[in-house]
Motif scaffolding. Structure first.
Motif, PDB file in Angstrom:
ATOM      1  N   GLU A  23     100.204 -10.863  57.812  1.00  0.00           N
ATOM      2  CA  GLU A  23     101.055 -11.463  56.784  1.00  0.00           C
ATOM      3  C   GLU A  23     100.432 -12.746  56.236  1.00  0.00           C
ATOM      4  OE1 GLU A  23     102.191 -10.516  59.837  1.00  0.00           O
ATOM      5  OE2 GLU A  23     103.372  -8.767  59.261  1.00  0.00           O
ATOM      6  N   PHE A  24      99.876 -13.560  57.130  1.00  0.00           N
ATOM      7  CA  PHE A  24      99.261 -14.805  56.681  1.00  0.00           C
ATOM      8  C   PHE A  24      98.018 -14.530  55.839  1.00  0.00           C
ATOM      9  CE2 PHE A  24      96.537 -18.621  57.526  1.00  0.00           C
ATOM     10  CZ  PHE A  24      97.257 -19.494  56.733  1.00  0.00           C
ATOM     11  N   VAL A  25      97.186 -13.610  56.291  1.00  0.00           N
ATOM     12  CA  VAL A  25      95.984 -13.272  55.523  1.00  0.00           C
ATOM     13  C   VAL A  25      96.373 -12.675  54.171  1.00  0.00           C
ATOM     14  CG1 VAL A  25      93.916 -11.811  55.474  1.00  0.00           C
ATOM     15  CG2 VAL A  25      94.512 -13.079  57.553  1.00  0.00           C
ATOM     16  N   THR A  26      97.418 -11.868  54.139  1.00  0.00           N
ATOM     17  CA  THR A  26      97.918 -11.339  52.869  1.00  0.00           C
ATOM     18  C   THR A  26      98.395 -12.466  51.965  1.00  0.00           C
ATOM     19  OG1 THR A  26      98.519  -9.231  53.890  1.00  0.00           O
ATOM     20  CG2 THR A  26      99.607  -9.783  51.815  1.00  0.00           C
ATOM     21  N   SER A  27      99.024 -13.478  52.535  1.00  0.00           N
ATOM     22  CA  SER A  27      99.471 -14.617  51.720  1.00  0.00           C
ATOM     23  C   SER A  27      98.279 -15.397  51.171  1.00  0.00           C
ATOM     24  CB  SER A  27     100.414 -15.535  52.501  1.00  0.00           C
ATOM     25  OG  SER A  27      99.728 -16.308  53.465  1.00  0.00           O
ATOM     26  N   ILE A  28      97.190 -15.480  51.929  1.00  0.00           N
ATOM     27  CA  ILE A  28      95.966 -16.123  51.435  1.00  0.00           C
ATOM     28  C   ILE A  28      95.419 -15.320  50.258  1.00  0.00           C
ATOM     29  CG2 ILE A  28      93.575 -16.725  51.976  1.00  0.00           C
ATOM     30  CD1 ILE A  28      94.491 -17.208  54.895  1.00  0.00           C
ATOM     31  N   GLU A  34      96.474 -15.345  42.623  1.00  0.00           N
ATOM     32  CA  GLU A  34      97.363 -16.017  41.677  1.00  0.00           C
ATOM     33  C   GLU A  34      96.769 -17.305  41.096  1.00  0.00           C
ATOM     34  OE1 GLU A  34     101.723 -18.128  41.769  1.00  0.00           O
ATOM     35  OE2 GLU A  34     101.434 -16.309  42.955  1.00  0.00           O
ATOM     36  N   HIS A  35      96.086 -18.069  41.934  1.00  0.00           N
ATOM     37  CA  HIS A  35      95.660 -19.406  41.517  1.00  0.00           C
ATOM     38  C   HIS A  35      94.162 -19.553  41.265  1.00  0.00           C
ATOM     39  CE1 HIS A  35      99.626 -21.111  42.226  1.00  0.00           C
ATOM     40  NE2 HIS A  35      99.660 -20.386  43.338  1.00  0.00           N
ATOM     41  N   LEU A  36      93.355 -18.658  41.799  1.00  0.00           N
ATOM     42  CA  LEU A  36      91.901 -18.834  41.709  1.00  0.00           C
ATOM     43  C   LEU A  36      91.208 -17.538  41.306  1.00  0.00           C
ATOM     44  CD1 LEU A  36      91.692 -20.912  44.980  1.00  0.00           C
ATOM     45  CD2 LEU A  36      91.242 -21.797  42.701  1.00  0.00           C
ATOM     46  N   THR A  46      86.931 -12.072  48.979  1.00  0.00           N
ATOM     47  CA  THR A  46      87.540 -10.802  48.591  1.00  0.00           C
ATOM     48  C   THR A  46      87.390  -9.694  49.620  1.00  0.00           C
ATOM     49  OG1 THR A  46      87.334 -11.268  46.251  1.00  0.00           O
ATOM     50  CG2 THR A  46      87.526  -8.968  46.853  1.00  0.00           C
ATOM     51  N   GLU A  47      86.188  -9.412  50.046  1.00  0.00           N
ATOM     52  CA  GLU A  47      85.972  -8.287  50.955  1.00  0.00           C
ATOM     53  C   GLU A  47      86.752  -8.477  52.259  1.00  0.00           C
ATOM     54  OE1 GLU A  47      82.435  -5.611  52.904  1.00  0.00           O
ATOM     55  OE2 GLU A  47      81.949  -7.647  52.279  1.00  0.00           O
ATOM     56  N   GLY A  48      86.621  -9.640  52.869  1.00  0.00           N
ATOM     57  CA  GLY A  48      87.299  -9.886  54.138  1.00  0.00           C
ATOM     58  C   GLY A  48      88.807  -9.844  54.022  1.00  0.00           C
ATOM     59  N   MET A  66      87.033 -12.112  60.601  1.00  0.00           N
ATOM     60  CA  MET A  66      87.755 -12.999  59.679  1.00  0.00           C
ATOM     61  C   MET A  66      87.559 -14.451  60.075  1.00  0.00           C
ATOM     62  SD  MET A  66      89.474 -13.350  56.941  1.00  0.00           S
ATOM     63  CE  MET A  66      89.966 -11.693  56.557  1.00  0.00           C
ATOM     64  N   LEU A  67      87.546 -14.732  61.364  1.00  0.00           N
ATOM     65  CA  LEU A  67      87.312 -16.096  61.829  1.00  0.00           C
ATOM     66  C   LEU A  67      85.958 -16.599  61.340  1.00  0.00           C
ATOM     67  CD1 LEU A  67      88.172 -18.555  63.498  1.00  0.00           C
ATOM     68  CD2 LEU A  67      87.225 -17.389  65.523  1.00  0.00           C
ATOM     69  N   GLN A  68      84.937 -15.769  61.453  1.00  0.00           N
ATOM     70  CA  GLN A  68      83.607 -16.174  60.978  1.00  0.00           C
ATOM     71  C   GLN A  68      83.606 -16.387  59.466  1.00  0.00           C
ATOM     72  OE1 GLN A  68      80.882 -16.979  62.985  1.00  0.00           O
ATOM     73  NE2 GLN A  68      80.363 -17.910  61.022  1.00  0.00           N
ATOM     74  N   LEU A  69      84.273 -15.508  58.734  1.00  0.00           N
ATOM     75  CA  LEU A  69      84.359 -15.675  57.286  1.00  0.00           C
ATOM     76  C   LEU A  69      85.034 -16.993  56.928  1.00  0.00           C
ATOM     77  CD1 LEU A  69      84.027 -14.536  54.379  1.00  0.00           C
ATOM     78  CD2 LEU A  69      86.319 -13.553  54.667  1.00  0.00           C
ATOM     79  N   MET A  70      86.132 -17.311  57.593  1.00  0.00           N
ATOM     80  CA  MET A  70      86.849 -18.549  57.299  1.00  0.00           C
ATOM     81  C   MET A  70      86.007 -19.772  57.649  1.00  0.00           C
ATOM     82  SD  MET A  70      89.596 -17.894  55.782  1.00  0.00           S
ATOM     83  CE  MET A  70      90.688 -16.544  55.463  1.00  0.00           C
ATOM     84  N   LYS A  71      85.272 -19.713  58.746  1.00  0.00           N
ATOM     85  CA  LYS A  71      84.369 -20.823  59.104  1.00  0.00           C
ATOM     86  C   LYS A  71      83.283 -20.982  58.045  1.00  0.00           C
ATOM     87  CE  LYS A  71      84.944 -20.736  64.121  1.00  0.00           C
ATOM     88  NZ  LYS A  71      84.273 -20.429  65.412  1.00  0.00           N
TER      89      LYS A  71
END
Length: 82
Positions: A23-28, A34-36, A46-48, A66-71
Motif C-alpha cells: 500500500e505504501f509503495v503504491t502510494s509512492i 500525480e506530481h512528477l 518506474t520499474e521498481g 526495493m530497498l536498494q532502489l530507494m537507497k
C-alpha cells in the motif's frame, strides 16, 4: 514541502523500515504519477514501483530489491546523502 522533497521523504521512510507495505509503495507510485509525471525521478523509480511484490518471486521485486532502489534514489536525488 515541494514534491521532490516529499518523494525523498517517502523513500527515506521505506529505507528506515517505517512502512514497506504494498500500500505504501503504491502510494509512492500514485504520488509520483500525480506530481512528477515528466521527471527523471519517475523514470528512475518506474520499474521498481510497478514490479514490487515482495511475496511473489521472479520477475517481481522483493523488499530487498526495493530497498536498494530507494537507497540508490536517495543517493542520486538527495543532494549527496546516502
Amino acid at each position: 514541502m515541494k514534491s521532490e522533497e516529499e518523494l525523498l521523504f517517502m523513500a527515506r521512510r521505506f529505507i528506515a523500515g517505517d512502512d514497506r507495505s504494498m500500500e505504501f509503495v503504491t502510494s509512492i507510485e500514485k504520488f509520483t504519477l500525480e506530481h512528477l509525471i515528466d521527471s527523471e525521478m519517475l523514470e528512475f523509480l518506474t520499474e521498481g514501483l510497478s514490479l514490487y511484490r515482495p511475496w511473489a518471486g521472479s520477475p517481481y521485486w522483493t523488499e530487498e530489491d526495493m530497498l536498494q532502489l530507494m537507497k540508490d534514489f536517495v543517493t542520486e536525488y538527495g543532494h549527496g546523502e546516502s
